[in-house]
Design an enzyme around this catalytic site. Structure first.
Site, short mmCIF file in Angstrom:
data_model
loop_
_atom_site.label_atom_id
_atom_site.label_comp_id
_atom_site.label_asym_id
_atom_site.label_seq_id
_atom_site.Cartn_x
_atom_site.Cartn_y
_atom_site.Cartn_z
N GLY A 1 0.82 -1.22 0.00
CA GLY A 1 0.00 0.00 0.00
C GLY A 1 0.84 1.25 0.00
O GLY A 1 1.76 1.40 0.79
N SER A 2 0.54 2.20 -0.90
CA SER A 2 1.43 3.35 -1.05
C SER A 2 0.81 4.40 -1.97
O SER A 2 -0.35 4.33 -2.33
CB SER A 2 2.77 2.88 -1.60
OG SER A 2 2.58 2.06 -2.74
#
Length: 226
Positions: free
Chosen positions: A183-184
């Site tokens: 996740g980013s």
């Protein structure tokens, strides 16, 4: 079939997958239910680190998405490297289910790379662009020598940015250069003169979705699989 499966997993995931499979073996030795839970975690690791082949359009005029995800915003901002210059920032949020392999958005030369330490707040928040840990690439395009700025931004869960690009490297559109784990966010900064072809809320695919054109859109495109 096994070779194709391994080939389509990013190398950064090998250690996680091996550890999770080892845990599965130990888990089954202890109890069936524990083994099933560990095996499910192994399959999730394979899913997360998948690295599918992409059909990449060709042309120095094109700017493609550097990441899979959802476009959170498209807006004019001050350039992160020159506050006197206005640029267009396209922010892409990657959730934990997206492919997290990052790809070069434009053919050109890497002018510089920079690691910027920071925090790990949720990458879905605007302030993460300025506060979070990130890795910056500046690419000089082959066409007209435009500077394209790309930030790989860590998130609340993502705490490991991998960037294999280096200063002076000649890079091609759609070429893989790194990954952000779990996740980013990725921000790409483009010259105001570019012709934007996406919209806020659109889902994009790394290496395939055309974000913008440095000049007017061509009448016909050719593609390649990489």
């Amino acid at each position: 079939m096994l070779f194709n499966l391994i080939h389509n997993i990013h190398k950064e995931g090998y250690i996680f997958i091996m550890i999770s499979f080892l845990a599965s073996c130990i888990g089954f030795a202890i109890s069936c239910s524990l083994g099933i839970v560990c095996l499910a975690m192994s399959l999730l690791c394979i899913f997360f680190f998948r690295d599918p082949i992409r059909v990449v359009p060709e042309g120095d005029n094109l700017i493609t998405s550097p990441a899979d995800g959802l476009i959170l915003d498209i807006k004019e901002v001050n350039s992160p490297i020159d506050s006197s210059t206005q640029v267009v920032c396209i922010s892409i949020f990657l959730n934990i289910l997206n492919v997290h392999v990052n790809r070069i958005p434009v053919s050109g030369t890497i002018k510089s790379t920079e690691y910027i330490p920071g925090r790990f707040i949720s990458a879905s928040l605007d302030k993460s662009s300025e506060l979070n840990e990130r890795q910056r690439l500046i690419i000089e395009s082959n066409l007209d020598k435009h500077l394209i700025i790309l930030d790989q931004i860590a998130g609340l869960i993502a705490r490991r940015i991998v960037c294999n690009a280096y200063q002076g490297q000649n890079v091609n559109l759609g070429e893989k250069f790194g990954i952000i784990r779990f996740g980013s966010r990725v921000n790409i900064y483009l010259p105001l003169s570019t012709h934007i072809s996406v919209f806020k809320g659109q889902t994009v695919i790394a290496g395939e979705t055309i974000l913008a054109y440095l000049k007017e859109a061509p009448k016909q495109l050719t593609v390649k699989s990489i």
